[in-house]
Design a protein around this motif. Structure first.
Motif, PDB file in Angstrom:
ATOM      1  N   LEU A  83       0.905  -1.227   0.005  1.00  0.00           N
ATOM      2  CA  LEU A  83      -0.045  -0.035  -0.049  1.00  0.00           C
ATOM      3  C   LEU A  83       0.866   1.138   0.116  1.00  0.00           C
ATOM      4  CD1 LEU A  83      -3.128  -1.050   2.315  1.00  0.00           C
ATOM      5  CD2 LEU A  83      -2.814  -0.927  -0.199  1.00  0.00           C
ATOM      6  N   GLY A  84       2.003   1.027   0.776  1.00  0.00           N
ATOM      7  CA  GLY A  84       2.796   2.466   0.560  1.00  0.00           C
ATOM      8  C   GLY A  84       3.577   2.477  -0.653  1.00  0.00           C
ATOM      9  N   VAL A  85       3.638   1.722  -1.462  1.00  0.00           N
ATOM     10  CA  VAL A  85       4.360   1.803  -2.745  1.00  0.00           C
ATOM     11  C   VAL A  85       3.096   2.292  -3.529  1.00  0.00           C
ATOM     12  CG1 VAL A  85       5.288   0.681  -4.829  1.00  0.00           C
ATOM     13  CG2 VAL A  85       6.181   0.033  -2.632  1.00  0.00           C
ATOM     14  N   LEU A  86       2.203   1.854  -3.522  1.00  0.00           N
ATOM     15  CA  LEU A  86       1.061   2.163  -4.401  1.00  0.00           C
ATOM     16  C   LEU A  86       0.480   3.838  -4.016  1.00  0.00           C
ATOM     17  CD1 LEU A  86      -1.389   1.628  -6.266  1.00  0.00           C
ATOM     18  CD2 LEU A  86      -2.781   0.805  -4.404  1.00  0.00           C
ATOM     19  N   ALA A  87       0.435   4.152  -2.738  1.00  0.00           N
ATOM     20  CA  ALA A  87       0.342   5.448  -2.209  1.00  0.00           C
ATOM     21  C   ALA A  87       1.236   6.510  -2.931  1.00  0.00           C
ATOM     22  CB  ALA A  87       0.217   5.559  -0.809  1.00  0.00           C
ATOM     23  N   MET A  88       2.688   5.903  -2.965  1.00  0.00           N
ATOM     24  CA  MET A  88       3.742   6.862  -3.626  1.00  0.00           C
ATOM     25  C   MET A  88       3.410   6.964  -4.785  1.00  0.00           C
ATOM     26  SD  MET A  88       6.212   8.505  -3.207  1.00  0.00           S
ATOM     27  CE  MET A  88       7.027   8.256  -1.862  1.00  0.00           C
ATOM     28  N   TYR A  89       3.255   6.129  -5.631  1.00  0.00           N
ATOM     29  CA  TYR A  89       2.927   6.227  -7.140  1.00  0.00           C
ATOM     30  C   TYR A  89       1.748   7.037  -7.300  1.00  0.00           C
ATOM     31  CZ  TYR A  89       2.019   5.093 -12.019  1.00  0.00           C
ATOM     32  OH  TYR A  89       1.579   5.314 -13.033  1.00  0.00           O
ATOM     33  N   LEU A  90       0.796   7.098  -6.608  1.00  0.00           N
ATOM     34  CA  LEU A  90      -0.382   7.952  -6.748  1.00  0.00           C
ATOM     35  C   LEU A  90      -0.221   9.489  -6.555  1.00  0.00           C
ATOM     36  CD1 LEU A  90      -3.205   5.545  -5.482  1.00  0.00           C
ATOM     37  CD2 LEU A  90      -2.690   6.088  -7.868  1.00  0.00           C
ATOM     38  N   ILE A  91       0.625   9.633  -5.438  1.00  0.00           N
ATOM     39  CA  ILE A  91       0.743  10.999  -5.078  1.00  0.00           C
ATOM     40  C   ILE A  91       2.019  11.422  -5.588  1.00  0.00           C
ATOM     41  CG2 ILE A  91      -0.341  10.621  -2.771  1.00  0.00           C
ATOM     42  CD1 ILE A  91       2.108  10.624  -1.460  1.00  0.00           C
ATOM     43  N   ALA A  92       2.807  10.690  -6.203  1.00  0.00           N
ATOM     44  CA  ALA A  92       3.977  11.126  -6.927  1.00  0.00           C
ATOM     45  C   ALA A  92       3.845  12.337  -7.992  1.00  0.00           C
ATOM     46  CB  ALA A  92       5.338  10.116  -7.381  1.00  0.00           C
ATOM     47  N   ARG A  93       2.979  12.133  -8.791  1.00  0.00           N
ATOM     48  CA  ARG A  93       2.864  12.952  -9.745  1.00  0.00           C
ATOM     49  C   ARG A  93       2.400  14.391  -9.502  1.00  0.00           C
ATOM     50  NH1 ARG A  93       0.639  10.208 -14.564  1.00  0.00           N
ATOM     51  NH2 ARG A  93       2.924  10.052 -14.987  1.00  0.00           N
ATOM     52  N   PRO A  94       1.436  14.541  -8.412  1.00  0.00           N
ATOM     53  CA  PRO A  94       0.790  15.707  -8.233  1.00  0.00           C
ATOM     54  C   PRO A  94       1.718  16.423  -7.363  1.00  0.00           C
ATOM     55  CG  PRO A  94      -0.667  14.244  -7.397  1.00  0.00           C
ATOM     56  CD  PRO A  94       0.321  13.498  -8.216  1.00  0.00           C
ATOM     57  N   VAL A  95       2.562  15.739  -6.416  1.00  0.00           N
ATOM     58  CA  VAL A  95       3.552  16.370  -5.630  1.00  0.00           C
ATOM     59  C   VAL A  95       4.707  16.915  -6.623  1.00  0.00           C
ATOM     60  CG1 VAL A  95       5.342  16.086  -3.635  1.00  0.00           C
ATOM     61  CG2 VAL A  95       2.966  15.058  -3.554  1.00  0.00           C
ATOM     62  N   TRP A  96       5.004  16.066  -7.556  1.00  0.00           N
ATOM     63  CA  TRP A  96       6.239  16.466  -8.528  1.00  0.00           C
ATOM     64  C   TRP A  96       5.751  17.746  -9.288  1.00  0.00           C
ATOM     65  CZ3 TRP A  96      10.765  15.027  -7.908  1.00  0.00           C
ATOM     66  CH2 TRP A  96      11.976  15.059  -9.138  1.00  0.00           C
TER      67      TRP A  96
END
Length: 182
Positions: A83-96
């Motif tokens: 779930l941590g990896v999935l959450a990172m993938y989902l939030i990476a683009r907007p945070v980037w």
């Protein structure tokens, strides 16, 4: 012992050579280049960098021991990691995107922007340092274990940890020189 240390040394040498060959000559030594690679990486790459640092580090140094000692917690940790990896993938683009728009370089910068609080930036930076100390200790112990394994048990734990620290210090030279790309 010579073979195992030789193979580890050869591996590190190969990494350094690949990094130096692939290094862009136009790179300027700035904090943005060091911290975020001048934002030249995609959110997919950032997510995989997170996965590469979190998953092996947590799984191979702590999770197996924790699972053996406490049983069910091992199953929890597997789900938590996925779930941590999935959450990172989902939030990476907007945070980037926010990072690029507002020139954010650290998590503390993001929190200060989000909550409009310079004090929160200082507090989150201090909490990050405190929270990372146990992981640093575990990482040093894990590195010592790898060195002791490579010595085929001939080196003591303390000597292995010291050699591991020396390896990390040497590695920091190319990490500092090349920033996120390293």
């Amino acid at each position: 012992m010579v073979v195992t240390f030789g193979m580890l040394g050869g591996f590190f040498l190969l990494i350094v050579l690949v990094l130096h060959v692939s290094k862009k000559r136009r790179d300027v030594a700035t904090f943005s280049n060091y911290a975020v690679g001048e934002r030249s990486f995609s959110s997919w790459y950032v997510s995989m960098a997170y996965t590469n640092s979190w998953w092996p580090g947590s799984t191979f140094t702590a999770v197996f021991g924790l699972a053996v000692v406490s049983g069910v917690i091992g199953l929890y940790f597997l789900v938590f990691s996925v779930l941590g990896v999935l959450a990172m993938y989902l939030i990476a683009r907007p945070v980037w995107k926010w990072g690029k728009q507002f020139d954010l370089r650290t998590q503390a910068d993001l929190l200060a922007l989000r909550y409009d609080s310079p004090a929160l930036k200082l507090i989150s930076s201090a909490l990050s340092v405190v929270a990372l100390l146990p992981w640093l200790v575990l990482g040093l112990i894990a590195m010592g274990t790898v060195v002791q394994w490579a010595s085929l048990g001939r080196l003591s734990v303390a000597d292995s940890i010291l050699i591991g620290i020396v390896v990390l210090v040497v590695r920091q030279f190319w990490t500092v020189q090349m920033g996120m790309r390293a």
